[in-house]
Design a protein around this motif. Sequence first.
Motif, short mmCIF file in Angstrom:
data_model
loop_
_atom_site.label_atom_id
_atom_site.label_comp_id
_atom_site.label_asym_id
_atom_site.label_seq_id
_atom_site.Cartn_x
_atom_site.Cartn_y
_atom_site.Cartn_z
N ARG A 179 0.81 4.09 -2.81
CA ARG A 179 0.51 5.47 -2.43
C ARG A 179 1.62 6.40 -2.90
N ARG A 180 2.87 5.95 -2.73
CA ARG A 180 4.01 6.78 -3.11
C ARG A 180 4.02 7.05 -4.62
N GLN B 78 -8.43 1.13 -9.20
CA GLN B 78 -7.46 1.84 -8.37
C GLN B 78 -6.05 1.46 -8.82
N ALA C 64 0.83 -1.21 0.00
CA ALA C 64 0.00 0.00 0.00
C ALA C 64 0.86 1.26 0.00
N THR C 65 1.99 1.19 0.69
CA THR C 65 2.90 2.35 0.73
C THR C 65 3.50 2.59 -0.65
#
Length: 309
Positions: free
Chosen positions: A221-222, A286, A217-218
């Motif tokens: 997101r990044r 997404q 997820a990081t």
Amino acid sequence: MNGEAVVVADGLAKRYGDLAAVDGISFQVGRGEIFGMVGPNGAGKTTTVECVEGLRRPDAGRVTVLGLDPWRDAQALRERMGVQLQTASLPQRIKVGEAVGLFASFYRQAADGNALLARLGLGNTRKAYVSQLSGGQRQRLFVALALINRPEVVFLDELTTGLDPQGRRATWDLVREIRAEGATVVLTTHFMDEAERLCDRVAIVDHGRIIALDAPATLVRRLGAEARVVFDLDGDLNAATLGVLDGVRRVEREGERVVVCGGSLAAVVNTLEADGVRFRNLRTEQPNLEDVFLALTGHRDARESGNPL
Ligand SMILES: Nc1ncnc2c1ncn2[C@@H]1O[C@H](COP(=O)(O)OP(=O)(O)O)[C@@H](O)[C@H]1O
Ligand SMILES: [Mg+2]
């Protein structure tokens, strides 16, 4: 990573002739993690994991597993580590129950083989030859064999390759159970979606190097990518009218599939309807780990293809 490191790999390198299969790989795995190495076939995942397991000797770099050296302390480590076999390493004319018994005999602290088979849904295959098992059953047998010594850390290499979607899901649940019972799991996969769903942290490997390492997820997101509106076209499309909508950065077309990057679902639908465009399967997607891989490497061959080594 928080807490104690169960696996430490530092500067691993392995060449095959001119090929730098592993080209300076460093990572740590914490106790109780599900850690994934993900990347296309040939990226160097198996070689890395085999160096960590002590099955291959790296040309350079250092490894510890549970604080031990996989070469020097191989004997001690064998009792505490679970390694998934490759298909070829079991004799053809061996029955499931015999294989489990044989492997149990290698260890001081073996689990109850029958109970393990039952737990993996293989209770009624004990008298079957390994060669008669379906792909999914065989994968589960290999997991059973990897767990027979009640390991503290388990290495699983391309565990779900060749399984149908249902088999993959069941295998993911199994990996989660292994972790819930206290083991640390290190796995490799060339499926980005698998790594994203299953792993606490992933190392994305390409050409023998780690190009990103973090929680999925990081990483996503990044990347800072926007959601996409996707649909299938029945007929023609004037992409220009979508391209000028608020927030739309790009309109891509692959055959009848159209991907609108950015923009809102409502605006896209309104425009298509105003233009009299016929479409199916309209949805938003997404950004995911596959997008991260693409953005970092510029190539897409992490998708399912070929046979992993
Ligand atoms: N024993 C070997 N001899 C020569 N080349 C090898 C050997 N094992 C792997 N390779 C090569 O090293 C590269 C990395 O392979 P591998 O570690 O199996 O990648 P992955 O598991 O990510 O698919 C590939 O190009 C592969 O062809
Ligand atoms: Mg491999």
